[in-house]
Scaffold this motif. Structure first.
Motif, mmCIF file in Angstrom:
data_model
loop_
_atom_site.group_PDB
_atom_site.id
_atom_site.type_symbol
_atom_site.label_atom_id
_atom_site.label_comp_id
_atom_site.label_asym_id
_atom_site.label_seq_id
_atom_site.Cartn_x
_atom_site.Cartn_y
_atom_site.Cartn_z
ATOM 1 N N MET A 21 8.271 -0.914 -0.807
ATOM 2 C CA MET A 21 7.574 -0.258 -1.882
ATOM 3 C C MET A 21 6.491 -0.888 -2.653
ATOM 4 S SD MET A 21 8.481 2.484 -2.100
ATOM 5 C CE MET A 21 8.213 3.467 -3.246
ATOM 6 N N ASP A 22 6.491 -1.970 -2.736
ATOM 7 C CA ASP A 22 5.238 -3.414 -3.705
ATOM 8 C C ASP A 22 4.307 -2.997 -2.646
ATOM 9 O OD1 ASP A 22 7.006 -3.788 -6.463
ATOM 10 O OD2 ASP A 22 7.536 -4.923 -5.585
ATOM 11 N N ALA A 23 4.479 -3.329 -1.612
ATOM 12 C CA ALA A 23 3.001 -3.148 -0.556
ATOM 13 C C ALA A 23 2.831 -2.196 -0.238
ATOM 14 C CB ALA A 23 3.899 -4.078 0.511
ATOM 15 N N LEU A 24 3.452 -0.846 -0.264
ATOM 16 C CA LEU A 24 2.789 -0.057 -0.191
ATOM 17 C C LEU A 24 1.839 0.444 -1.412
ATOM 18 C CD1 LEU A 24 5.291 2.273 0.933
ATOM 19 C CD2 LEU A 24 3.773 1.759 2.733
ATOM 20 N N ARG A 25 2.561 0.003 -2.685
ATOM 21 C CA ARG A 25 1.844 0.452 -3.952
ATOM 22 C C ARG A 25 0.099 -0.026 -4.559
ATOM 23 N NH1 ARG A 25 5.542 0.151 -7.287
ATOM 24 N NH2 ARG A 25 5.543 -1.910 -7.562
ATOM 25 N N GLU A 26 0.336 -1.853 -3.539
ATOM 26 C CA GLU A 26 -0.553 -2.573 -2.758
ATOM 27 C C GLU A 26 -2.060 -2.257 -2.365
ATOM 28 O OE1 GLU A 26 0.060 -6.898 -2.365
ATOM 29 O OE2 GLU A 26 1.542 -6.869 -4.368
ATOM 30 N N ALA A 27 -1.227 -1.325 -1.229
ATOM 31 C CA ALA A 27 -1.873 -1.101 -0.145
ATOM 32 C C ALA A 27 -3.033 0.064 -0.765
ATOM 33 C CB ALA A 27 -1.049 -1.104 0.949
ATOM 34 N N GLU A 28 -2.147 0.827 -1.277
ATOM 35 C CA GLU A 28 -3.108 2.145 -2.449
ATOM 36 C C GLU A 28 -3.889 1.414 -3.101
ATOM 37 O OE1 GLU A 28 -3.849 6.145 -3.017
ATOM 38 O OE2 GLU A 28 -2.774 5.212 -0.774
ATOM 39 N N GLU A 29 -3.843 0.787 -3.749
ATOM 40 C CA GLU A 29 -4.784 0.814 -4.803
ATOM 41 C C GLU A 29 -5.898 0.011 -3.709
ATOM 42 O OE1 GLU A 29 -2.131 -1.964 -7.658
ATOM 43 O OE2 GLU A 29 -1.178 -0.586 -7.895
ATOM 44 N N ARG A 30 -5.668 -1.095 -3.135
ATOM 45 C CA ARG A 30 -6.939 -1.134 -2.026
ATOM 46 C C ARG A 30 -7.748 -0.562 -1.731
ATOM 47 N NH1 ARG A 30 -2.845 -5.400 -0.718
ATOM 48 N NH2 ARG A 30 -3.157 -4.092 1.130
ATOM 49 N N ARG A 31 -7.155 0.941 -1.253
ATOM 50 C CA ARG A 31 -7.756 1.392 -0.982
ATOM 51 C C ARG A 31 -8.317 2.343 -1.740
ATOM 52 N NH1 ARG A 31 -7.178 6.987 0.209
ATOM 53 N NH2 ARG A 31 -5.612 7.257 -1.440
ATOM 54 N N GLN A 32 -7.683 2.437 -2.147
ATOM 55 C CA GLN A 32 -8.964 3.926 -3.941
ATOM 56 C C GLN A 32 -10.151 2.747 -4.387
ATOM 57 O OE1 GLN A 32 -5.918 3.993 -6.869
ATOM 58 N NE2 GLN A 32 -4.650 6.434 -5.946
ATOM 59 N N GLU A 33 -9.796 1.911 -4.195
ATOM 60 C CA GLU A 33 -10.826 0.587 -5.136
ATOM 61 C C GLU A 33 -11.852 0.450 -3.924
ATOM 62 O OE1 GLU A 33 -12.492 -1.796 -7.241
ATOM 63 O OE2 GLU A 33 -10.987 -1.239 -7.336
ATOM 64 N N LYS A 34 -11.734 0.270 -2.202
ATOM 65 C CA LYS A 34 -12.620 0.560 -1.838
ATOM 66 C C LYS A 34 -13.459 1.346 -1.648
ATOM 67 C CE LYS A 34 -12.801 0.526 3.264
ATOM 68 N NZ LYS A 34 -11.987 1.063 4.329
ATOM 69 N N HIS A 35 -12.418 2.740 -1.458
ATOM 70 C CA HIS A 35 -13.284 3.970 -1.670
ATOM 71 C C HIS A 35 -13.549 4.224 -3.230
ATOM 72 C CE1 HIS A 35 -11.980 6.209 1.943
ATOM 73 N NE2 HIS A 35 -10.569 5.644 1.566
ATOM 74 N N ARG A 36 -13.870 3.640 -4.036
ATOM 75 C CA ARG A 36 -14.863 3.795 -5.564
ATOM 76 C C ARG A 36 -16.139 2.663 -5.400
ATOM 77 N NH1 ARG A 36 -15.350 0.651 -9.528
ATOM 78 N NH2 ARG A 36 -14.344 -1.439 -8.439
ATOM 79 N N LYS A 37 -15.585 2.151 -4.779
ATOM 80 C CA LYS A 37 -16.634 0.857 -4.341
ATOM 81 C C LYS A 37 -17.801 1.313 -3.532
ATOM 82 C CE LYS A 37 -14.696 -3.680 -5.410
ATOM 83 N NZ LYS A 37 -14.636 -4.408 -4.825
ATOM 84 N N MET A 38 -17.327 1.804 -2.638
ATOM 85 C CA MET A 38 -18.159 3.131 -1.424
ATOM 86 C C MET A 38 -18.689 4.559 -2.543
ATOM 87 S SD MET A 38 -15.422 2.799 2.335
ATOM 88 C CE MET A 38 -16.458 4.252 2.345
ATOM 89 N N GLU A 39 -17.742 5.081 -3.154
ATOM 90 C CA GLU A 39 -18.723 5.753 -3.472
ATOM 91 C C GLU A 39 -19.918 5.781 -5.198
ATOM 92 O OE1 GLU A 39 -19.749 9.835 -4.884
ATOM 93 O OE2 GLU A 39 -18.693 9.524 -3.004
#
Length: 132
Positions: free
Chosen positions: A23-41
């Motif tokens: 669950m921690d790994a999934l949460r971290e992966a989701e946070e990284r994905r959201q940060e990546k999309h925020r930077k792209m936007e």
């Protein structure tokens, strides 16, 4: 002989620990994905703003704000008129009274224009003729 049908407390703890890690790994992966999309936007928005600046284009929000201000200005100048969508409906008597007032206004305008023409004719005739 006894067989190992039941899980021990240690096995349950290990499974719970593995589940927490997953669950921690999934949460971290989701946070990284959201940060990546925020930077792209953010990068896309910088590019869009550069294009807007280059060609003098206003953002949609700016256009809406400008239109809202214009509407407010128009509504402010027409505050006394019943041009709103939420105005009360008029009764037939009110409509007839307004029509009569409009007719009277037109009659008054016509009367004034005729009076003006008559006075102009009088002054032109008096200039040409002498009354005895």
């Amino acid at each position: 002989m006894g067989g190992g049908g039941g899980d021990t407390a240690e096995d349950k703890e290990k499974l719970e620990e593995l589940e927490r890690e997953r669950m921690d790994a999934l949460r971290e992966a989701e946070e990284r994905r959201q940060e990546k999309h925020r930077k792209m936007e953010e990068e896309r928005e910088r590019m869009r703003q550069g294009i807007r600046d280059k060609y003098g284009i206003k953002k949609k929000e700016e256009k809406e704000e400008e239109m809202r201000k214009q509407q407010e200005a128009l509504m402010g100048s027409a505050a006394g008129s019943d041009s709103g969508l939420n105005r009360p409906k008029k009764t037939p008597e009110e409509i007839a009274a307004e029509a009569a007032a409009a007719d009277q206004d037109e009659f008054t305008k016509l009367k004034h224009s005729i009076e003006n023409q008559v006075s102009e004719l009088k002054s032109s005739i008096e200039g040409k003729c002498v009354l005895q």
